[in-house]
Motif scaffolding. Structure first.
Motif, PDB file in Angstrom:
ATOM      1  N   LYS A 139       0.839  -1.199   0.000  1.00 53.55           N
ATOM      2  CA  LYS A 139       0.000   0.000   0.000  1.00 53.55           C
ATOM      3  C   LYS A 139       0.876   1.251   0.000  1.00 53.55           C
ATOM      4  N   ALA A 140       0.570   2.163  -0.852  1.00 57.21           N
ATOM      5  CA  ALA A 140       1.227   3.461  -0.887  1.00 57.21           C
ATOM      6  C   ALA A 140       0.125   4.507  -0.736  1.00 57.21           C
ATOM      7  N   TRP A 141      -0.006   5.048   0.435  1.00 53.38           N
ATOM      8  CA  TRP A 141      -1.112   5.959   0.693  1.00 53.38           C
ATOM      9  C   TRP A 141      -0.833   7.355   0.169  1.00 53.38           C
ATOM     10  N   CYS A 142       0.392   7.839   0.374  1.00 55.18           N
ATOM     11  CA  CYS A 142       0.702   9.186  -0.052  1.00 55.18           C
ATOM     12  C   CYS A 142       2.190   9.255  -0.371  1.00 55.18           C
ATOM     13  N   ALA A 143       2.529   9.841  -1.496  1.00 53.50           N
ATOM     14  CA  ALA A 143       3.936   9.935  -1.881  1.00 53.50           C
ATOM     15  C   ALA A 143       4.673  10.989  -1.068  1.00 53.50           C
ATOM     16  N   LEU A 144       3.964  11.908  -0.437  1.00 47.76           N
ATOM     17  CA  LEU A 144       4.607  12.955   0.350  1.00 47.76           C
ATOM     18  C   LEU A 144       4.866  12.533   1.787  1.00 47.76           C
ATOM     19  N   GLU A 145       4.316  11.415   2.205  1.00 46.42           N
ATOM     20  CA  GLU A 145       4.480  10.960   3.583  1.00 46.42           C
ATOM     21  C   GLU A 145       5.919  10.514   3.819  1.00 46.42           C
ATOM     22  N   ARG A 146       6.447  10.841   5.009  1.00 45.93           N
ATOM     23  CA  ARG A 146       7.817  10.471   5.340  1.00 45.93           C
ATOM     24  C   ARG A 146       7.899   8.962   5.538  1.00 45.93           C
ATOM     25  N   ASP A 147       9.005   8.385   5.089  1.00 46.86           N
ATOM     26  CA  ASP A 147       9.228   6.951   5.190  1.00 46.86           C
ATOM     27  C   ASP A 147       9.627   6.613   6.618  1.00 46.86           C
TER      28      ASP A 147
ATOM     29  N   TYR B 296      18.435   9.987   1.970  1.00 48.02           N
ATOM     30  CA  TYR B 296      18.705   9.191   0.777  1.00 48.02           C
ATOM     31  C   TYR B 296      19.729   9.891  -0.120  1.00 48.02           C
TER      32      TYR B 296
END
Length: 110
Positions: free
Chosen positions: A89-97, A104
């Motif tokens: 699941k990828a909820w939001c691309a802006l969310e911090r990992d 990185y």
């Protein structure tokens, strides 16, 4: 001139189900067959021995359920639905990992 048949794009179905759906019904029959061997031999459902009910009737009832479940849905819907349960699941691309603690990309200072 070679005649071209116009039915090349027709859907191949059996009992109104796609090939993948029939594979699911066969897998359900195999699971029910395995479960039937662990059940007491004296159990009955509607006068039918439970092992026969689980091996034959449950998959036979799954076909009309799948036909009703897939009514109005696009081709390959069941396969995409199963894939969506197992895909990450990828909820939001802006969310911090949460797993990435080090930066990185490291920028060099001058």
């Amino acid at each position: 001139m070679t005649p071209v048949h116009r039915n090349l794009h027709t859907k191949v179905t059996f009992l109104g189900l796609e090939f993948e759906d029939l594979i699911l019904v066969l897998a359900l029959a195999a699971v029910m067959n395995l479960l039937a061997h662990f059940v007491n031999g004296n159990a009955h459902v509607f006068g039918i021995p439970l092992n026969v009910f689980m091996e034959f009737i449950v998959p036979a009832l799954a076909v009309p359920f799948l036909i009703l479940f897939k009514y109005g849905r696009p081709r390959g819907y069941l396969t995409d639905l199963v894939r969506s349960f197992f895909a990450p699941k990828a909820w939001c691309a802006l969310e911090r990992d949460s797993e990435l603690t080090q930066p990185y990309v490291v920028e060099e200072e001058e």
